[in-house]
Design an enzyme around this catalytic site. Structure first.
Site, mmCIF file in Angstrom:
data_model
loop_
_atom_site.group_PDB
_atom_site.id
_atom_site.type_symbol
_atom_site.label_atom_id
_atom_site.label_comp_id
_atom_site.label_asym_id
_atom_site.label_seq_id
_atom_site.Cartn_x
_atom_site.Cartn_y
_atom_site.Cartn_z
ATOM 1 N N LYS A 91 0.859 -1.181 0.000
ATOM 2 C CA LYS A 91 0.000 0.000 0.000
ATOM 3 C C LYS A 91 0.893 1.227 0.000
ATOM 4 C CE LYS A 91 -4.543 0.819 0.284
ATOM 5 N NZ LYS A 91 -5.607 -0.007 -0.314
ATOM 6 N N GLY A 191 -21.404 6.118 3.928
ATOM 7 C CA GLY A 191 -20.463 6.437 2.861
ATOM 8 C C GLY A 191 -21.008 5.962 1.536
ATOM 9 N N LYS A 194 -17.601 6.461 -4.040
ATOM 10 C CA LYS A 194 -17.218 5.652 -5.197
ATOM 11 C C LYS A 194 -17.806 4.248 -5.140
ATOM 12 C CE LYS A 194 -12.648 6.182 -5.204
ATOM 13 N NZ LYS A 194 -11.247 6.092 -5.694
ATOM 14 N N VAL A 195 -17.749 3.599 -3.991
ATOM 15 C CA VAL A 195 -18.244 2.228 -3.861
ATOM 16 C C VAL A 195 -19.673 2.195 -3.330
ATOM 17 C CG1 VAL A 195 -17.898 0.018 -2.683
ATOM 18 C CG2 VAL A 195 -15.924 1.306 -3.517
ATOM 19 N N GLY A 196 -19.931 3.007 -2.320
ATOM 20 C CA GLY A 196 -21.212 2.948 -1.633
ATOM 21 C C GLY A 196 -22.423 3.146 -2.525
ATOM 22 N N HIS A 197 -22.320 4.043 -3.508
ATOM 23 C CA HIS A 197 -23.510 4.296 -4.326
ATOM 24 C C HIS A 197 -23.807 3.111 -5.246
ATOM 25 C CE1 HIS A 197 -20.865 5.508 -7.721
ATOM 26 N NE2 HIS A 197 -21.932 5.385 -8.487
#
Length: 363
Positions: A91, A191, A194-197
């Protein structure tokens, strides 16, 4: 030479002496001309080149940034192992507010540092970085994934990340309620970026009732304007206390499950996209003691890393979606191992991942 004390000493102790350490390599990067300050942490390359995203975040201190890189890279080793990928864990974090200091020059400088590792680390997007950023980084570094299709990449990995989380949620429902569906269940998503929706779309298609919150009002409006039936609450503190909540999906930054939040959670299941949801060791036991089923974060949110790993070999979306769908079976296997060993699911997932990494070291 004075003795090192304080935060830097604590970071070194974590790196060399604690169970959270054991990293192969940590690189501190600086380019004064562009303002770049970054940390690249390689936890393990036993399974193959370390793979993990680049986080761009305004950390309160350099020590906090290093600690985050150590934690995130270790998590990537476990995530990649559980996803069945031939990659170790790495990372990178770039220190600073991306809205203030992100420039082409800075990203190019960062790309040169990644390239200097000669393929030991493969980078991708994370919080604060996007496909367009990876296109810039790739101009200096061949070991860059998450690029746009126009530049030989697979594009936005959040689509498959959300799909994988949904599969983990289906497995949780199957394990706890006997049916692999969220129909009629109330799911709280913290949240919706980007991912949550994307996750919200899967849940609504499955017939779930959805409650959302986000620190960005525009992210919430994007959901509620498109789906008026979705309820929004003021903040996460209100969301986790919502009466009748069946599933809590933390999809923002880490540390969502801690000594303050676990005692007041109303949900029976926690399954979300955020990394490092357990703020410290022991939280997984607190969840189990309360009868809350926890789907380990690095298992269910692996859809994105499955996608970017596939990009290295010629991206095929259908092939990746098939692999991401297996997160359902992997999650069920973790719950079964947890039950047989009498341990929380997070510990069961760690054991399975550690076994795969150890077997790779012996080869």
């Amino acid at each position: 030479m004075t003795e090192m004390t304080g935060a830097p000493a604590q970071v070194l102790h974590t790196l060399f002496h604690s169970d959270q350490g054991g990293h192969e390599q940590v690189v501190l990067c600086q380019d004064r001309a562009s303002g770049l300050k970054a940390v690249i942490a390689l936890h393990s390359t036993s399974l193959g080149p370390a793979l993990g995203g680049t986080r761009f975040y305004p950390y309160a201190s350099e020590e906090e940034a290093v600690a985050d890189a150590l934690n995130l890279s270790r998590g990537m080793s476990y995530k990649n192992a559980m996803a069945g990928l031939d990659h170790g864990g790495g990372k990178a974090v770039i220190i600073g507010d991306p809205e203030q200091i992100k420039t082409e020059e800075l990203l190019l400088a960062y790309g040169r540092f990644v390239a200097s590792l000669g393929g030991r680390y493969v980078t991708a997007c994370d919080v604060g970085t996007y496909v367009s950023d990876m296109d810039v980084v790739a101009r200096e570094c061949r070991w860059t994934t998450g690029r746009s299709p126009e530049n030989g990449g697979a594009g936005d990995s959040s689509v498959l990340t959300a799909f994988g989380v949904y599969q983990g949620m289906r497995a949780s429902a199957r394990h706890l309620w006997g049916e692999a569906s969220l129909r009629g269940r109330t799911v709280g998503v913290a949240g919706v970026g980007k991912v949550g929706h994307h996750l919200v779309e899967h849940l609504l298609e499955d017939g779930a009732e959805v409650v959302v919150t986000d620190v960005r009002a525009e992210s919430v409006r994007r959901i509620t304007d498109r789906h008026p039936g979705v309820r929004a609450v003021a903040d996460t503190a209100e969301l986790i206390r919502t009466e009748g909540l069946d599933v809590y999906a933390p999809c923002a930054l880490g540390g969502a499950l801690n000594d303050d939040t676990v005692p007041v959670l109303t949900a029976e299941v926690v399954c979300g996209a955020a990394n490092n949801q357990l703020e410290h060791p022991g939280v997984e036991k607190d969840l189990a003691d309360r009868g809350i089923l926890y789907a380990p974060d690095y298992v269910v949110n692996a859809g994105g890393v499955i996608q970017v790993a596939d990009e290295l070999h010629g991206f095929d979306f259908d092939r990746c979606k098939t692999k991401a769908a297996k997160i359902y079976d992997t999650t069920l296997a973790i719950f079964a191992r947890a039950k047989s060993d009498g341990i929380p699911p997070a510990a069961a997932a760690d054991r399975i991942a550690e076994q795969r990494i150890a077997e790779a070291r012996r080869r």
